[in-house]
Design an enzyme around this catalytic site. Structure first.
Site, short mmCIF file in Angstrom:
data_model
loop_
_atom_site.label_atom_id
_atom_site.label_comp_id
_atom_site.label_asym_id
_atom_site.label_seq_id
_atom_site.Cartn_x
_atom_site.Cartn_y
_atom_site.Cartn_z
N ILE A 286 -0.01 0.54 4.66
CA ILE A 286 -0.78 -0.15 5.79
C ILE A 286 -0.92 -1.48 5.55
O ILE A 286 -0.80 -2.49 6.53
CB ILE A 286 -2.53 0.56 6.02
CG1 ILE A 286 -2.23 1.74 5.97
CG2 ILE A 286 -2.91 -0.06 7.03
CD1 ILE A 286 -3.78 2.81 5.73
N TYR B 295 1.39 8.05 6.15
CA TYR B 295 0.94 6.57 5.47
C TYR B 295 -0.14 6.66 4.68
O TYR B 295 -1.06 7.60 4.84
CB TYR B 295 0.97 5.54 6.65
CG TYR B 295 -0.26 6.04 7.67
CD1 TYR B 295 -1.78 5.72 7.44
CD2 TYR B 295 -0.24 6.94 8.96
CE1 TYR B 295 -2.63 5.97 8.04
CE2 TYR B 295 -1.40 7.09 9.59
CZ TYR B 295 -2.66 6.52 9.24
OH TYR B 295 -3.71 6.83 9.94
N CYS B 296 -0.31 5.66 3.87
CA CYS B 296 -1.62 5.30 3.10
C CYS B 296 -1.81 3.97 3.00
O CYS B 296 -1.17 3.19 3.41
CB CYS B 296 -1.34 6.21 1.81
SG CYS B 296 0.15 5.69 0.80
N THR B 297 -2.58 3.50 1.86
CA THR B 297 -2.89 2.33 1.73
C THR B 297 -1.74 1.20 1.50
O THR B 297 -1.35 0.32 2.10
CB THR B 297 -3.82 1.76 0.80
OG1 THR B 297 -5.02 2.66 1.14
CG2 THR B 297 -4.64 0.32 0.94
#
Length: 394
Positions: A291, A262-264
């Site tokens: 996220i 996952y990332c922003t």
């Protein structure tokens, strides 16, 4: 042809925000799309012109202020591999820009995250901008009169031209299905963001690569490949020499049953998942919308997210429901700082914080202090002639 601004007399008194009726609400939209875009440079000028387009108004009294709200601010990157951007503006203006982008069939189907901006937040952001000598980056939204459209080699820097999400990419996981995936004991969860982001929040149980930049991720994967038990080796920041002594040989390494990343907003996972697949990983998943989409859609009581999420605009961080978080920004290093950080003797506004104080030389700090003085004196870094030649004496 005279511009809208020039038609407003300099003698006209400034209009207070409270006197402007029914200003349209603002939205922030982050978006990206990987696509084969060898002619990306030709899109720059028409896209920038559109973002800065002035929309006519019948209300001359409020012309200047309304014009600012008509424009789209923020930053957009164009590269041979696609487009990546974050813009702020009215719904009408933002939709017009997004429509223009997606009129190119190669860019149709942008992956987007949207956040509303309340009038209260608008006032905070506007004030935050005017008191920020360096700002949250030139591309940050909420710079009401400014947009940058840049040409780069990559829309997200990874450094490996052989990695392409257009060729292969991991499986997208909807936010509502994310909890079940990351709580499965056969899943290794990896946060592909950087240290200044992960230290203020991450998913429970996620592995933190502790990278300074996304370009370090391939090296981290190579150095911290999983042991036969399927667990990734965690680097030890307290003793870097000891942190690698137990790394197994290539022969001893074994891929975990499943990797979830996952990332922003999702863009970094596109490249990270493509990279892992190129390394032979079989089951690679990533959080669709990142996220931000998770915090928007998953109720806080059901959430496995801990802390706040760093964002690349004047909000600095957001919490569940995408409400503005509690962190501010150090304009010396562009890292998030808490209220406790600002109580530290290493905190100096516009110069340093506990996270960068030791790494900055006295010369660097003095240059930052000079920028701060320039901003306090003239309202712009570099002095009153910044951006134009000084007037020559007659």
């Amino acid at each position: 042809m005279m511009s809208a601004v020039s038609r407003v007399s300099e003698a006209d008194p400034p209009v207070a925000a409270s006197e402007v009726p029914d200003l349209p609400p603002l939205v922030v939209v982050s978006f990206y799309r990987f696509a084969d875009l060898p002619d990306h440079a030709r899109l720059r000028k028409p896209l920038k012109d559109l973002c800065e387009e002035e929309i006519s108004t019948r209300c001359r009294m409020f012309l200047t202020r309304l014009m600012i709200f008509q424009r789209v601010s923020g930053g957009i990157i164009l590269a041979p591999e696609g487009i990546n951007g974050s813009i702020c503006g009215t719904r009408e203006a933002v939709d017009k820009v997004l429509g223009f982008i997606q009129a190119d069939g190669r860019l149709k189907g942008l992956r987007m995250n949207e956040s509303p901006v309340s009038p209260e937040e608008e006032a905070i952001h506007h004030g935050h901008t005017s008191h920020s000598p360096v700002g949250a980056g030139e591309d940050a939204p909420f710079r009401w009169d400014h947009v940058r459209v840049k040409l780069k080699k990559e829309i997200v820097s990874f450094g490996d031209p052989n990695v392409s999400p257009m060729k292969q990419v991991g499986k997208y996981v909807n936010p509502k299905d994310w909890n079940a995936l990351i709580t499965d004991p056969d899943t290794v969860v990896i946060d592909v963001r950087n240290t200044y982001e992960t230290r203020i929040g991450k998913f429970k149980g996620a592995v933190d690569p502790r990278t300074i930049a996304f370009r370090e991720f391939p090296t981290w994967v190579d150095e911290h490949f999983p042991k036969s038990n399927g667990h990734l080796l965690e680097p030890d920041n307290n003793n870097s020499n000891e942190s690698t002594k137990d790394i197994p040989s290539v022969e001893e390494r074994k891929q975990p049953p499943r990797v979830a990343m996952y990332c922003t907003g999702g863009i970094r996972c596109e490249k990270a998942s493509s990279f892992l697949l190129s390394k032979g990983f079989k089951e690679v998943y990533h959080l669709e919308g990142g996220i931000l989409k998770y915090l928007e859609e998953v109720p806080k009581p059901e959430s496995l997210w801990e802390g706040e999420c760093f964002v690349f605009d004047k909000r600095v961080s957001v919490e569940h429901g995408l409400i503005q978080g509690t962190f501010k920004l150090c304009y010396g290093c562009k890292q998030p700082v808490s209220d406790a950080d600002m109580e530290s003797p290493q905190w100096e506004h516009g110069v340093s914080c506990p996270h960068c104080f030791a790494s900055k030389s006295e010369e660097e700090k003095e240059r930052a202090r000079a920028r701060q003085r320039q901003f306090k004196t003239w309202g712009v870094i570099g002095g009153p002639n910044k951006g134009r030649r000084p007037d020559k004496p007659v």
